[in-house]
Each structure stands twice: as C-alpha cells, then as structure tokens.
Write a protein that holds these residues in place. Structure first.
Motif, PDB file in Angstrom:
ATOM      1  N   THR A   1       0.344 -40.506  31.095  1.00  0.00           N
ATOM      2  CA  THR A   1       0.525 -41.445  29.992  1.00  0.00           C
ATOM      3  C   THR A   1       1.671 -42.395  30.366  1.00  0.00           C
ATOM      4  O   THR A   1       2.527 -42.064  31.186  1.00  0.00           O
ATOM      5  CB  THR A   1       0.910 -40.732  28.683  1.00  0.00           C
ATOM      6  OG1 THR A   1       2.201 -40.133  28.847  1.00  0.00           O
ATOM      7  CG2 THR A   1      -0.118 -39.691  28.297  1.00  0.00           C
TER       8      THR A   1
ATOM      9  N   TYR B   1       4.083 -45.760  28.265  1.00  0.00           N
ATOM     10  CA  TYR B   1       4.280 -46.512  27.018  1.00  0.00           C
ATOM     11  C   TYR B   1       5.075 -47.794  27.239  1.00  0.00           C
ATOM     12  O   TYR B   1       5.223 -48.594  26.321  1.00  0.00           O
ATOM     13  CB  TYR B   1       5.021 -45.633  25.986  1.00  0.00           C
ATOM     14  CG  TYR B   1       4.528 -44.202  25.985  1.00  0.00           C
ATOM     15  CD1 TYR B   1       3.273 -43.875  25.475  1.00  0.00           C
ATOM     16  CD2 TYR B   1       5.290 -43.178  26.540  1.00  0.00           C
ATOM     17  CE1 TYR B   1       2.802 -42.572  25.500  1.00  0.00           C
ATOM     18  CE2 TYR B   1       4.835 -41.868  26.577  1.00  0.00           C
ATOM     19  CZ  TYR B   1       3.589 -41.577  26.053  1.00  0.00           C
ATOM     20  OH  TYR B   1       3.131 -40.283  26.094  1.00  0.00           O
TER      21      TYR B   1
ATOM     22  N   LEU C   1      -2.971 -43.789  30.664  1.00  0.00           N
ATOM     23  CA  LEU C   1      -3.324 -43.732  29.242  1.00  0.00           C
ATOM     24  C   LEU C   1      -2.114 -44.086  28.385  1.00  0.00           C
ATOM     25  O   LEU C   1      -1.053 -43.468  28.532  1.00  0.00           O
ATOM     26  CB  LEU C   1      -3.784 -42.310  28.873  1.00  0.00           C
ATOM     27  CG  LEU C   1      -3.992 -42.071  27.372  1.00  0.00           C
ATOM     28  CD1 LEU C   1      -5.266 -42.774  26.883  1.00  0.00           C
ATOM     29  CD2 LEU C   1      -4.057 -40.583  27.047  1.00  0.00           C
TER      30      LEU C   1
ATOM     31  N   GLY D   1      -1.122 -43.122  25.365  1.00  0.00           N
ATOM     32  CA  GLY D   1      -1.506 -42.082  24.423  1.00  0.00           C
ATOM     33  C   GLY D   1      -0.823 -42.302  23.077  1.00  0.00           C
ATOM     34  O   GLY D   1       0.272 -42.881  23.009  1.00  0.00           O
ATOM     35  N   ASP D   2      -1.465 -41.774  22.029  1.00  0.00           N
ATOM     36  CA  ASP D   2      -0.786 -41.849  20.725  1.00  0.00           C
ATOM     37  C   ASP D   2       0.373 -40.850  20.694  1.00  0.00           C
ATOM     38  O   ASP D   2       1.156 -40.830  19.737  1.00  0.00           O
ATOM     39  CB  ASP D   2      -1.765 -41.653  19.562  1.00  0.00           C
ATOM     40  CG  ASP D   2      -2.464 -40.313  19.583  1.00  0.00           C
ATOM     41  OD1 ASP D   2      -2.322 -39.565  20.573  1.00  0.00           O
ATOM     42  OD2 ASP D   2      -3.175 -40.007  18.600  1.00  0.00           O
ATOM     43  N   SER D   3       0.529 -40.072  21.766  1.00  0.00           N
ATOM     44  CA  SER D   3       1.746 -39.260  21.938  1.00  0.00           C
ATOM     45  C   SER D   3       2.983 -40.159  21.903  1.00  0.00           C
ATOM     46  O   SER D   3       4.096 -39.664  21.707  1.00  0.00           O
ATOM     47  CB  SER D   3       1.681 -38.480  23.256  1.00  0.00           C
ATOM     48  OG  SER D   3       1.349 -39.345  24.333  1.00  0.00           O
TER      49      SER D   3
ATOM     50  N   ASP E   1      -5.408 -45.075  23.553  1.00  0.00           N
ATOM     51  CA  ASP E   1      -5.841 -44.172  22.484  1.00  0.00           C
ATOM     52  C   ASP E   1      -6.108 -44.935  21.196  1.00  0.00           C
ATOM     53  O   ASP E   1      -5.319 -45.805  20.809  1.00  0.00           O
ATOM     54  CB  ASP E   1      -4.712 -43.175  22.169  1.00  0.00           C
ATOM     55  CG  ASP E   1      -5.010 -41.787  22.689  1.00  0.00           C
ATOM     56  OD1 ASP E   1      -6.153 -41.502  23.070  1.00  0.00           O
ATOM     57  OD2 ASP E   1      -4.053 -40.983  22.714  1.00  0.00           O
TER      58      ASP E   1
ATOM     59  N   LYS F   1      -9.799 -44.302  24.183  1.00  0.00           N
ATOM     60  CA  LYS F   1     -10.017 -42.863  24.066  1.00  0.00           C
ATOM     61  C   LYS F   1      -9.988 -42.507  22.587  1.00  0.00           C
ATOM     62  O   LYS F   1      -9.173 -43.044  21.837  1.00  0.00           O
ATOM     63  CB  LYS F   1      -8.949 -42.077  24.822  1.00  0.00           C
ATOM     64  CG  LYS F   1      -9.066 -40.547  24.639  1.00  0.00           C
ATOM     65  CD  LYS F   1      -8.235 -39.769  25.620  1.00  0.00           C
ATOM     66  CE  LYS F   1      -6.793 -39.584  25.243  1.00  0.00           C
ATOM     67  NZ  LYS F   1      -6.577 -38.914  23.946  1.00  0.00           N
TER      68      LYS F   1
ATOM     69  N   HIS G   1     -12.095 -36.939  23.857  1.00  0.00           N
ATOM     70  CA  HIS G   1     -10.990 -35.956  23.930  1.00  0.00           C
ATOM     71  C   HIS G   1     -11.381 -34.797  23.027  1.00  0.00           C
ATOM     72  O   HIS G   1     -11.518 -34.987  21.816  1.00  0.00           O
ATOM     73  CB  HIS G   1      -9.715 -36.653  23.464  1.00  0.00           C
ATOM     74  CG  HIS G   1      -8.476 -35.801  23.498  1.00  0.00           C
ATOM     75  ND1 HIS G   1      -7.212 -36.348  23.555  1.00  0.00           N
ATOM     76  CD2 HIS G   1      -8.275 -34.459  23.472  1.00  0.00           C
ATOM     77  CE1 HIS G   1      -6.298 -35.392  23.565  1.00  0.00           C
ATOM     78  NE2 HIS G   1      -6.932 -34.226  23.505  1.00  0.00           N
TER      79      HIS G   1
ATOM     80  N   VAL H   1     -11.533 -35.736  28.086  1.00  0.00           N
ATOM     81  CA  VAL H   1     -10.295 -34.961  28.215  1.00  0.00           C
ATOM     82  C   VAL H   1     -10.517 -33.596  27.574  1.00  0.00           C
ATOM     83  O   VAL H   1     -11.029 -33.509  26.450  1.00  0.00           O
ATOM     84  CB  VAL H   1      -9.117 -35.694  27.525  1.00  0.00           C
ATOM     85  CG1 VAL H   1      -7.876 -34.806  27.440  1.00  0.00           C
ATOM     86  CG2 VAL H   1      -8.802 -36.997  28.254  1.00  0.00           C
TER      87      VAL H   1
ATOM     88  N   GLU I   1      -8.339 -30.594  26.319  1.00  0.00           N
ATOM     89  CA  GLU I   1      -6.950 -30.187  26.085  1.00  0.00           C
ATOM     90  C   GLU I   1      -6.889 -28.755  25.569  1.00  0.00           C
ATOM     91  O   GLU I   1      -7.571 -28.393  24.607  1.00  0.00           O
ATOM     92  CB  GLU I   1      -6.266 -31.139  25.082  1.00  0.00           C
ATOM     93  CG  GLU I   1      -4.815 -30.719  24.808  1.00  0.00           C
ATOM     94  CD  GLU I   1      -3.956 -31.784  24.149  1.00  0.00           C
ATOM     95  OE1 GLU I   1      -4.412 -32.938  23.969  1.00  0.00           O
ATOM     96  OE2 GLU I   1      -2.806 -31.440  23.811  1.00  0.00           O
TER      97      GLU I   1
ATOM     98  N   ILE J   1      -5.905 -31.072  30.581  1.00  0.00           N
ATOM     99  CA  ILE J   1      -4.483 -30.964  30.201  1.00  0.00           C
ATOM    100  C   ILE J   1      -4.372 -29.601  29.530  1.00  0.00           C
ATOM    101  O   ILE J   1      -4.881 -29.392  28.436  1.00  0.00           O
ATOM    102  CB  ILE J   1      -3.996 -32.150  29.330  1.00  0.00           C
ATOM    103  CG1 ILE J   1      -2.554 -31.910  28.858  1.00  0.00           C
ATOM    104  CG2 ILE J   1      -4.926 -32.489  28.164  1.00  0.00           C
ATOM    105  CD1 ILE J   1      -1.827 -33.154  28.357  1.00  0.00           C
TER     106      ILE J   1
ATOM    107  N   ILE K   1      -4.314 -34.857  33.560  1.00  0.00           N
ATOM    108  CA  ILE K   1      -3.416 -35.808  32.900  1.00  0.00           C
ATOM    109  C   ILE K   1      -2.227 -35.048  32.329  1.00  0.00           C
ATOM    110  O   ILE K   1      -2.372 -33.876  31.925  1.00  0.00           O
ATOM    111  CB  ILE K   1      -4.145 -36.620  31.789  1.00  0.00           C
ATOM    112  CG1 ILE K   1      -3.232 -37.718  31.243  1.00  0.00           C
ATOM    113  CG2 ILE K   1      -4.661 -35.732  30.651  1.00  0.00           C
ATOM    114  CD1 ILE K   1      -3.948 -38.784  30.411  1.00  0.00           C
TER     115      ILE K   1
ATOM    116  N   VAL L   1       1.585 -35.882  29.921  1.00  0.00           N
ATOM    117  CA  VAL L   1       2.451 -36.850  29.235  1.00  0.00           C
ATOM    118  C   VAL L   1       3.667 -37.070  30.140  1.00  0.00           C
ATOM    119  O   VAL L   1       4.350 -36.117  30.529  1.00  0.00           O
ATOM    120  CB  VAL L   1       2.867 -36.306  27.853  1.00  0.00           C
ATOM    121  CG1 VAL L   1       3.963 -37.162  27.233  1.00  0.00           C
ATOM    122  CG2 VAL L   1       1.655 -36.239  26.937  1.00  0.00           C
TER     123      VAL L   1
END
Ligand code: KIV
Length: 276
Positions: free
Chosen positions: A28, A30, A46, A48-50, A88, A118, A142, A184, A186, A207, A217, A219
């Motif tokens: 990931t 950002y 990615l 990610g919304d993380s 995401d 995603k 995912h 994905v 997870e 993951i 993948i 984070v």
C-alpha cells in the motif's frame, strides 16, 4: 523497445496473465515519496482505505471517504511510473447498487488516473463486479477478512476455518466468474488459500493467507515499523523505522533546548560569500 523507452505500468489484463507465474509484489502507499520508493519494486501499488487508520488515526476504515481516497490516490499517482495504481473503494461508496458503485468507481478513475479499483465482498458483490467490468472498470476483489465489515464479522478474525471454508471458496469463485482480474485473500487459513489459488483462474493476492498465493501485499507502514498501534501476526517488520524516527526527533528536541541546533553550518552570514 529503444534503450531509453520507459517500462509501461502493467494493466489489469497483465496482472491477470501473471496467474501461476512469478509472484506479484504489492504494497500500500498513501503519499508521493513512499510511492516513489516502491515504484521500481512493485507490480501494483494499492491506495488502501487502511489510510484512515495508518495516516489519519481513525480506529477503523469505516469513516474513510471518497475525498480521502482521491486526495491520496492523486498523491500516489504522482510517485508512480512503472507500477500499476489500484485504489480502494471506501465503505458505503459501492454497496447500495451497481449504479452507485459505477458512479464512484468512475470518479476514482477519472480524477486520479488509477487503472483499477478494489472493493470488499464476494457472492453478494458479484453482480456489482460484473456491472463495473462490463462498463470498463477493472475490479480487484477482496474476500476473507473484509475490514469494512468488522461490525458484522465480530472483529478482525480469521475467516474460512472449518465449516466456513466453503463460503469463502464460494466468494472466490463468484468474484472470478463476475470478471474480477484478481482477488485479495485476507486472513484465511493457508490450506484454504492454497485451495482457492488452485481453483480460481485469477491471481490470488495474499495478506495473512499463504506463500502459495499468486502474489502478496502488505500495508507499508506495518512492514516498515511506522504503524505500531498493533501488529497482526501476518505482518513481517522488514525495518523498525518508527523507533528510529522517534530517536531522531528526541535528539532534535534536546539540541534545540540546549541551543546546539542550529549550528554554524545551518545559519547564514550577513554578507553573501563572494563568487570568485
Ligand atoms: O486497505 C488496505 O490497505 C487493504 C490491504 C490490506 C489489502 O485493503
């Protein structure tokens, strides 16, 4: 290709074609600087919304917005040249209807230039995935632990143990049949991840799944040791940069208080040095 021609970023079909080949590498990102660091090493990156938990201090991904994904998506896009950009879809931007999903996925693609989106979900999202793919939007699915559903899953639990396995397998089959170009997995048991990888025709990205997946993948803030609120079992810390950064900050604070920073080499003389 000429010696100076740039390698083109892979697209969804290139990723799909990697099924069963050399494992796909993904992280990931950002921000632009982090994207630049990983561009040469990842097949896809990615957003990610993380991002909500890792950069914004939220306690889950549920309040991440389209605006946050677009802002960070644009930042990451500026740092990528060789790796594919996937973004995401945040919670509540796609679950209501295929039309809602199309509107928001198209907005992510148009405003950031990402090559795919995603979304989290299996059997229940298959119709939406089919709708998006038929209208030009490549979708990475995912399944397994889907963090946007922690309130109905009862927390960040392993998904697919024992009698749950058939449901996760059905999710994998459904998203592959609906046209997702990869999926994905997870936090699913290794045997189940291996079974899904053997059965579905699209690459599986693990993951907390299995070394036998078609790719992996993580984070980025987890694997670099910047995010330390908790460490899932599936995270390997490749570096411990959080403590390193704190030591540097503490050293700076001590030097400011002791008036040893800035030193002579960090300040400017009254007269500019002569050029000759
Ligand atoms: O949001 C995210 O970072 C993700 C990865 C963990 C796959 O969905």
């Amino acid at each position: 290709m000429s010696a100076t021609a740039k390698k083109q970023a892979p697209n969804a079909e290139d990723i799909r074609a990697r099924k069963g080949g050399t494992p796909l590498v993904s992280l990931t990102a950002y921000t632009t600087p982090m994207a630049r660091l990983m561009d040469a090493h990842c097949d896809f990156v990615l957003v990610g919304d993380s991002v909500g938990m890792v950069l914004h201090g939220l306690t889950s991904t549920l309040s991440v917005t389209m605006e946050m994904m677009i802002l960070h998506g644009l930042a990451v896009a500026r740092g990528l040249d060789k790796a594919m950009l996937v973004i995401d879809m945040p919670f509540a931007s796609y679950e209501e209807s295929p039309q809602q999903a199309f509107r928001n996925a198209a907005r992510l693609m148009a405003e950031t230039g990402c090559a795919a989106v995603k979304l989290e979900g299996g059997v229940e999202l298959a119709e939406t995935i089919r709708f998006l793919v038929k209208r030009g939007i490549p979708v990475m699915a995912h399944i397994g632990l889907t963090p946007q559903s922690i309130n109905t899953l009862g927390g960040y639990k392993v998904q697919g143990r024992e009698e749950q396995a058939e449901a996760v397998l059905a999710d994998a089959r459904a998203v592959a049949e609906a046209g997702a170009f990869s999926v994905v997995l997870e936090k699913v048991p290794q045997v189940l991840a291996d079974r899904i990888t053997a059965e579905v025709a699209i690459p599986t990205i693990g993951i907390g799944a299995s070394v036998g997946c078609d790719g992996q993948i993580l984070v980025v803030d987890d694997m670099l040791g910047f995010f330390t609120a908790f460490k899932p079992k599936f995270v390997k810390r490749y570096a411990d940069l959080g403590p390193l950064a704190e030591t540097a900050i503490a050293e700076y604070a001590a030097e400011v208080r002791a008036r040893s920073f800035p030193a002579a080499e960090h300040v400017f003389a009254d007269q500019a040095p002569s050029k000759g």
